[in-house]
Write a protein that holds these residues in place. Sequence first.
Motif, PDB file in Angstrom:
ATOM      1  N   VAL A 133     -61.157 -21.287  34.597  1.00  0.00           N
ATOM      2  CA  VAL A 133     -60.863 -22.567  33.944  1.00  0.00           C
ATOM      3  C   VAL A 133     -61.256 -23.726  34.856  1.00  0.00           C
ATOM      4  O   VAL A 133     -60.870 -23.769  36.030  1.00  0.00           O
ATOM      5  CB  VAL A 133     -59.373 -22.688  33.579  1.00  0.00           C
ATOM      6  CG1 VAL A 133     -59.085 -24.052  32.935  1.00  0.00           C
ATOM      7  CG2 VAL A 133     -58.947 -21.560  32.646  1.00  0.00           C
ATOM      8  N   LEU A 134     -62.015 -24.657  34.299  1.00  0.00           N
ATOM      9  CA  LEU A 134     -62.357 -25.898  34.987  1.00  0.00           C
ATOM     10  C   LEU A 134     -61.548 -26.999  34.310  1.00  0.00           C
ATOM     11  O   LEU A 134     -61.887 -27.438  33.208  1.00  0.00           O
ATOM     12  CB  LEU A 134     -63.852 -26.199  34.903  1.00  0.00           C
ATOM     13  CG  LEU A 134     -64.815 -25.124  35.453  1.00  0.00           C
ATOM     14  CD1 LEU A 134     -65.206 -24.128  34.354  1.00  0.00           C
ATOM     15  CD2 LEU A 134     -66.069 -25.773  36.035  1.00  0.00           C
ATOM     16  N   CYS A 135     -60.478 -27.420  34.933  1.00  0.00           N
ATOM     17  CA  CYS A 135     -59.543 -28.360  34.308  1.00  0.00           C
ATOM     18  C   CYS A 135     -59.900 -29.799  34.685  1.00  0.00           C
ATOM     19  O   CYS A 135     -59.911 -30.162  35.864  1.00  0.00           O
ATOM     20  CB  CYS A 135     -58.113 -28.055  34.731  1.00  0.00           C
ATOM     21  SG  CYS A 135     -56.871 -29.042  33.882  1.00  0.00           S
ATOM     22  N   CYS A 136     -60.201 -30.615  33.672  1.00  0.00           N
ATOM     23  CA  CYS A 136     -60.612 -32.000  33.876  1.00  0.00           C
ATOM     24  C   CYS A 136     -59.519 -32.952  33.394  1.00  0.00           C
ATOM     25  O   CYS A 136     -58.860 -32.689  32.393  1.00  0.00           O
ATOM     26  CB  CYS A 136     -61.894 -32.291  33.103  1.00  0.00           C
ATOM     27  SG  CYS A 136     -63.266 -31.166  33.463  1.00  0.00           S
ATOM     28  N   SER A 137     -59.366 -34.070  34.105  1.00  0.00           N
ATOM     29  CA  SER A 137     -58.371 -35.053  33.672  1.00  0.00           C
ATOM     30  C   SER A 137     -58.713 -36.414  34.259  1.00  0.00           C
ATOM     31  O   SER A 137     -59.745 -36.586  34.916  1.00  0.00           O
ATOM     32  CB  SER A 137     -56.963 -34.622  34.074  1.00  0.00           C
ATOM     33  OG  SER A 137     -55.995 -35.393  33.394  1.00  0.00           O
ATOM     34  N   SER A 138     -57.811 -37.378  34.026  1.00  0.00           N
ATOM     35  CA  SER A 138     -58.082 -38.757  34.393  1.00  0.00           C
ATOM     36  C   SER A 138     -56.826 -39.583  34.169  1.00  0.00           C
ATOM     37  O   SER A 138     -55.875 -39.121  33.543  1.00  0.00           O
ATOM     38  CB  SER A 138     -59.229 -39.295  33.521  1.00  0.00           C
ATOM     39  OG  SER A 138     -59.361 -40.688  33.634  1.00  0.00           O
ATOM     40  N   VAL A 139     -56.821 -40.829  34.680  1.00  0.00           N
ATOM     41  CA  VAL A 139     -55.763 -41.777  34.346  1.00  0.00           C
ATOM     42  C   VAL A 139     -56.268 -42.823  33.355  1.00  0.00           C
ATOM     43  O   VAL A 139     -55.619 -43.841  33.122  1.00  0.00           O
ATOM     44  CB  VAL A 139     -55.192 -42.473  35.601  1.00  0.00           C
ATOM     45  CG1 VAL A 139     -54.527 -41.464  36.516  1.00  0.00           C
ATOM     46  CG2 VAL A 139     -56.280 -43.261  36.339  1.00  0.00           C
ATOM     47  N   SER A 140     -57.422 -42.575  32.745  1.00  0.00           N
ATOM     48  CA  SER A 140     -58.016 -43.550  31.839  1.00  0.00           C
ATOM     49  C   SER A 140     -57.169 -43.774  30.586  1.00  0.00           C
ATOM     50  O   SER A 140     -57.234 -44.843  29.981  1.00  0.00           O
ATOM     51  CB  SER A 140     -59.420 -43.101  31.428  1.00  0.00           C
ATOM     52  OG  SER A 140     -60.289 -43.100  32.532  1.00  0.00           O
ATOM     53  N   VAL A 162     -61.198 -43.381  37.180  1.00  0.00           N
ATOM     54  CA  VAL A 162     -60.620 -42.399  38.101  1.00  0.00           C
ATOM     55  C   VAL A 162     -60.404 -41.103  37.345  1.00  0.00           C
ATOM     56  O   VAL A 162     -59.547 -41.017  36.463  1.00  0.00           O
ATOM     57  CB  VAL A 162     -59.289 -42.896  38.696  1.00  0.00           C
ATOM     58  CG1 VAL A 162     -58.685 -41.824  39.616  1.00  0.00           C
ATOM     59  CG2 VAL A 162     -59.498 -44.193  39.460  1.00  0.00           C
ATOM     60  N   GLY A 163     -61.199 -40.105  37.648  1.00  0.00           N
ATOM     61  CA  GLY A 163     -61.069 -38.790  37.031  1.00  0.00           C
ATOM     62  C   GLY A 163     -61.199 -37.700  38.067  1.00  0.00           C
ATOM     63  O   GLY A 163     -61.463 -37.976  39.249  1.00  0.00           O
ATOM     64  N   PRO A 175     -54.801 -47.199  25.997  1.00  0.00           N
ATOM     65  CA  PRO A 175     -53.631 -48.065  25.869  1.00  0.00           C
ATOM     66  C   PRO A 175     -53.994 -49.543  25.917  1.00  0.00           C
ATOM     67  O   PRO A 175     -54.908 -49.955  26.630  1.00  0.00           O
ATOM     68  CB  PRO A 175     -52.768 -47.676  27.073  1.00  0.00           C
ATOM     69  CG  PRO A 175     -53.737 -47.138  28.074  1.00  0.00           C
ATOM     70  CD  PRO A 175     -54.805 -46.460  27.272  1.00  0.00           C
ATOM     71  N   SER A 176     -53.263 -50.335  25.162  1.00  0.00           N
ATOM     72  CA  SER A 176     -53.419 -51.781  25.211  1.00  0.00           C
ATOM     73  C   SER A 176     -53.024 -52.296  26.590  1.00  0.00           C
ATOM     74  O   SER A 176     -52.178 -51.715  27.281  1.00  0.00           O
ATOM     75  CB  SER A 176     -52.531 -52.411  24.141  1.00  0.00           C
ATOM     76  OG  SER A 176     -52.439 -53.802  24.309  1.00  0.00           O
ATOM     77  N   ASN A 177     -53.628 -53.395  27.012  1.00  0.00           N
ATOM     78  CA  ASN A 177     -53.304 -53.974  28.319  1.00  0.00           C
ATOM     79  C   ASN A 177     -51.820 -54.280  28.469  1.00  0.00           C
ATOM     80  O   ASN A 177     -51.271 -54.228  29.576  1.00  0.00           O
ATOM     81  CB  ASN A 177     -54.116 -55.256  28.537  1.00  0.00           C
ATOM     82  CG  ASN A 177     -55.578 -54.979  28.802  1.00  0.00           C
ATOM     83  OD1 ASN A 177     -55.946 -53.888  29.236  1.00  0.00           O
ATOM     84  ND2 ASN A 177     -56.430 -55.950  28.536  1.00  0.00           N
ATOM     85  N   GLU A 178     -51.168 -54.612  27.345  1.00  0.00           N
ATOM     86  CA  GLU A 178     -49.741 -54.943  27.412  1.00  0.00           C
ATOM     87  C   GLU A 178     -48.881 -53.762  27.834  1.00  0.00           C
ATOM     88  O   GLU A 178     -47.736 -53.936  28.256  1.00  0.00           O
ATOM     89  CB  GLU A 178     -49.258 -55.457  26.045  1.00  0.00           C
ATOM     90  CG  GLU A 178     -49.806 -56.820  25.648  1.00  0.00           C
ATOM     91  CD  GLU A 178     -51.083 -56.717  24.830  1.00  0.00           C
ATOM     92  OE1 GLU A 178     -51.320 -57.617  24.003  1.00  0.00           O
ATOM     93  OE2 GLU A 178     -51.843 -55.748  25.018  1.00  0.00           O
ATOM     94  N   LEU A 179     -49.415 -52.554  27.739  1.00  0.00           N
ATOM     95  CA  LEU A 179     -48.659 -51.354  28.110  1.00  0.00           C
ATOM     96  C   LEU A 179     -48.926 -50.907  29.547  1.00  0.00           C
ATOM     97  O   LEU A 179     -48.343 -49.919  29.998  1.00  0.00           O
ATOM     98  CB  LEU A 179     -48.994 -50.204  27.153  1.00  0.00           C
ATOM     99  CG  LEU A 179     -48.821 -50.461  25.651  1.00  0.00           C
ATOM    100  CD1 LEU A 179     -49.057 -49.176  24.871  1.00  0.00           C
ATOM    101  CD2 LEU A 179     -47.452 -51.027  25.340  1.00  0.00           C
ATOM    102  N   HIS A 209     -54.644 -36.019  28.153  1.00  0.00           N
ATOM    103  CA  HIS A 209     -53.425 -36.528  27.521  1.00  0.00           C
ATOM    104  C   HIS A 209     -52.170 -35.776  27.941  1.00  0.00           C
ATOM    105  O   HIS A 209     -51.081 -36.081  27.435  1.00  0.00           O
ATOM    106  CB  HIS A 209     -53.551 -36.446  25.991  1.00  0.00           C
ATOM    107  CG  HIS A 209     -54.645 -37.290  25.432  1.00  0.00           C
ATOM    108  ND1 HIS A 209     -55.603 -36.803  24.563  1.00  0.00           N
ATOM    109  CD2 HIS A 209     -54.959 -38.593  25.622  1.00  0.00           C
ATOM    110  CE1 HIS A 209     -56.445 -37.768  24.239  1.00  0.00           C
ATOM    111  NE2 HIS A 209     -56.082 -38.862  24.873  1.00  0.00           N
ATOM    112  N   GLY A 210     -52.294 -34.809  28.834  1.00  0.00           N
ATOM    113  CA  GLY A 210     -51.169 -33.942  29.161  1.00  0.00           C
ATOM    114  C   GLY A 210     -49.931 -34.660  29.661  1.00  0.00           C
ATOM    115  O   GLY A 210     -48.795 -34.229  29.400  1.00  0.00           O
TER     116      GLY A 210
END
Length: 474
Positions: A310-317, A326-327, A119-123, A288-289
Motif C-alpha cells: 500500500v502506498l498511502c497518500c495524504s495532505s492537509v489541503s 503540503v502532501g 474548506p472555506s477560508n472562514e473555517l 479526508h481521513g
Amino acid sequence: MKSSNYLYLQFADVIENQIKSGLLSVGDKLPSIREVCAETGYSMSTVSKAYYEVESRSLIESRPQSGYYVSNISARIIAEPSASTPILTVENIEREDLVDLVYGDMRKKNLTMLSLGFPSNELLPIAKLNKGMVQAMRQLPNSGTSYEEIQGNSNLRKEIARWSFTWGGSLTEEDIITTPGCISAISDCLLTLTKPGDTIITESPVYFGILQLASSLGLHVMELPTNMTTGIELEAVKKTLAANKVKACVLMSNFSNPSGSMMPNEHKKEIVRLMDFYNVPLIEDDIHGDLYFGASRPTNCKTYDESGIVLCCSSVSKSLAPGYRVGWVSPGKFKKEVLRTKLYHTISSPTITHEVVGDFLKNGRYENHLRKIRQILNRNCNNYINTVLESFPAGTKVSQPQGGFFLWVELDQKIDTAAFYHLALKHNISIAPGRIFSFQNQFSNCMRLSFGLPWSNELRESIRTLGRLAAKQL
C-alpha cells in the motif's frame, strides 16, 4: 446494531435505540452532559464522546448555548443513492471541457461555490498559520529559500509519522516522502508503477482529478461497481484482478470523493489481502481521513498492510491550508523508486510551508483545529441533508457521509446535471455535475455538493433554489 466493548459506543447505541423506538421524538432535548454524568456515573469524556457519536449518525444535533436535540433527520427514511454499475472496459471517454468549466468557477466572484471540495477560508486558522510562517522564516536556514532534502522536511516527516498512530499506523520519518499536495503524491506513485498503455482499477464514481491524471499518463482506467455507503465492491475487485492484467489500484477508503463512502474495516483488510495476493500495488488516497464525524479516526488500508503493498497518500489541503501544497506518501516497499520519481519530476517540496505545517502538528494546533472543523462540517452536512430533503423533488436520493466534504445527490433520470449546472450558474450557484466523475456515460442525473462553506440563511436559500430548479425540470 452490534453492541460495542467501548462504553461510549454502548451508550450511543442506547440513545439511538431510544430515538428509533420513539422514546425520544424529533425536537426533544437530551439531558445535559453534566446531568447524564450525575445520573449514570459516567465520565464527562464518555458522555461527550457518546453524544458526538450519535450526532455523527445524524440522529441528534447540537445547538450553541442550548444543548443537544433530536434531529428531524432521525425521523426520515433517507433513500441511499444507487450503486454504480460501470461496464468493465478500458474504453475511456474524456470529460475535460466540463471539468474545465467547473474549475473555471474558482475565478468568478459572487458565486455560491457548492462545486469545489476544500474548506472555506472562514473555517481555517489563518492568523495562527501566518504567525507560523513568520516563525518558520526566522528559524530556517537562509529564511527558507534553500531546497529541502529530496525526501522532504525532517520536522514534517517526524510529525506525520507520529500522527499515524491515530489510524493505527506505526510509521517513522524514514517511511515518508513529502510532496506538493496529495495529487502530486498520487502522480509520483502512478509514474513509478505504470507506463502508458497500462490498466489501473478504481472505484466509480471517482474524483475527476484521478481520471484526468491517469489520462494524461496514457493509462486505461477500469471503473468498478461501487456502493455509495461502503465503497468499492469486493467481488468486482476479485473478478477483475483474476481476469485482467492490472498494474495498480487507486481508491479512497475513507469518505470518498464524490460519494462520501467509507469502506468497513473488514473490506479494507480484504482489499489489502487481494492486492498482496495478486501483487498489485494499492495507491490509497486518505486525504479526508482526519475529517471524521464519529468519536474516533477510522483506519485506512495502510493500517492492515504488512508487506508494503500500500502506498498511502495524504495532505492537509482539505483540512488546514489548501494553498500551502503540503502532501506526503508512505510508499511502503516502493520507497526507493518513488523517491527517484520525485527527484526527476519535483526535486524538492516547498520549504517554508512544509516547516509551518510540521510545527502546527508538533504544537498540537492541528489537533485543536480538527476538533472545531469536524464539528462544523458535521453540522453543515446535517443542514445540507435537511434542506435537500425539504426542497428537492420527491424521490431525490442523498448520501449520508460520516466524514469529509461531500454529499452525493441523485435526481430523477429526466434531469441532466450537465445542463443543470448551466441553469444553476445563472442563479450564481456552482455545482459539480456527476458526469465528470466517470469516463463512462454514468451519473448524468447526479451531482456533488460540497459542504465546506459556513452555514448561513443565504446558503440554505441557495440549496432551496437548486431544489426549485430541479422540480421545474420534471
